[in-house]
Design an enzyme around this catalytic site. Structure first.
Site, PDB file in Angstrom:
ATOM      1  N   SER A 127       0.846  -1.190   0.000  1.00  0.00           N
ATOM      2  CA  SER A 127       0.000   0.000   0.000  1.00  0.00           C
ATOM      3  C   SER A 127       0.880   1.239   0.000  1.00  0.00           C
ATOM      4  CB  SER A 127      -0.892   0.008   1.246  1.00  0.00           C
ATOM      5  OG  SER A 127      -1.557   1.251   1.396  1.00  0.00           O
ATOM      6  N   TYR A 164      -1.992  -0.689  10.353  1.00  0.00           N
ATOM      7  CA  TYR A 164      -2.073  -0.930   8.909  1.00  0.00           C
ATOM      8  C   TYR A 164      -0.795  -0.455   8.218  1.00  0.00           C
ATOM      9  CZ  TYR A 164      -3.875  -1.026   4.140  1.00  0.00           C
ATOM     10  OH  TYR A 164      -4.065  -1.289   2.803  1.00  0.00           O
TER      11      TYR A 164
END
Length: 262
Positions: free
Chosen positions: A153, A166
């Site tokens: 990501s 995350y």
């Protein structure tokens, strides 16, 4: 026209044996559909077996001749990766491409009872990816070929306040795959790491802000193209996230901390 060109025309593109985790929604689902439309042999996994059955049915309706098998798998249960994934590879007759896509996020933050949610993110996004790759490692080593793809990501570029676990998981995924690339090249195995920006998937649909959002179909097509081109790493979409990534990394810490949740 030479013999090789004629031979390629009759044989067509190489049919791959592809395993995708987290294939029940979002990027994983769209990639499964794309590889299905291309006629490759597919094994898809997710925690939601019924959804996988519907996706497999849709892929079979394309009538492209590829095999489609499925299995229920929660990648955060590390031992299950070693039971499920080698069996899928055996049923496919090998594995040319493993896409470690399964991932989750959490909105928990400091001051809340967030540890269990944070641990689940790490267990799924990082440990699950590592377990999946390790489970298939003997096959890749023996056949001396293949490609491993990890979905990271743009959150891996810098610790995002409000998304600590995350960001941590994705930064670790990127670092792990970077190191892995140097370890497996002697076996003829390629490693690709993909850094998506905001692609419209369930993992981010509850966020208040999703700048430069693209549809899951468009995002997955770009990811598919990067995977098939064999890139080492890619930011998807390239614009504007590649430039934003440079800015994220270079912004002074006293300014970066000001972007925290209010």
């Amino acid at each position: 026209m030479n013999y090789l060109a004629v031979s390629f025309m009759f044989k067509g593109p190489h049919k791959k044996k592809v395993i995708i985790t987290g294939a029940s929604s979002g990027i994983g689902r769209e990639l499964a559909l794309l590889y299905g439309k291309a006629g490759h042999d597919l094994a898809i996994t997710s925690r939601r077996k019924k959804v996988l059955e519907d996706i497999a049915k849709e892929i079979r309706s394309f009538n492209k001749g590829g095999k489609v098998i499925l299995a229920s798998l929660d990648v955060s249960e590390s031992a299950d990766n070693f039971k499920v994934l080698p069996k899928l590879a055996k049923d496919l007759g090998g594995v040319d491409l493993f896409i470690a896509n399964a991932g989750i996020s959490t909105n928990s933050s400091f001051g809340q009872k967030s540890f269990e949610a944070d641990k689940k993110v790490i267990d799924t996004n990082l440990i699950g990816l590592m377990a999946g790759i390790s489970a298939l490692q003997p096959i890749f080593r023996d056949q001396k070929s293949g490609q491993i793809v990890g979905i990271s990501s743009v959150a891996s570029f810098r610790g995002l306040p409000g998304s600590a676990s995350y960001s941590t998981s994705k930064a670790a995924v990127s670092t792990y795959l970077e190191a892995l690339r140097g370890e497996v090249r002697q076996f003829g195995v390629k490693v690709t790491v993909i850094h998506p920006g905001f692609i419209d998937t369930p993992i981010n649909q509850k966020l208040k802000s999703r700048p430069f959002l693209v549809s899951s179909e468009k995002g997955a097509q770009k990811i598919y193209n990067r995977i098939e081109s064999g890139v080492r790493s890619a930011t998807v979409p390239w614009f504007p996230w590649a430039m934003i990534g440079v800015l994220m990394r270079s912004l002074p810490e006293f300014l970066w901390e000001k972007i925290g949740p209010k």
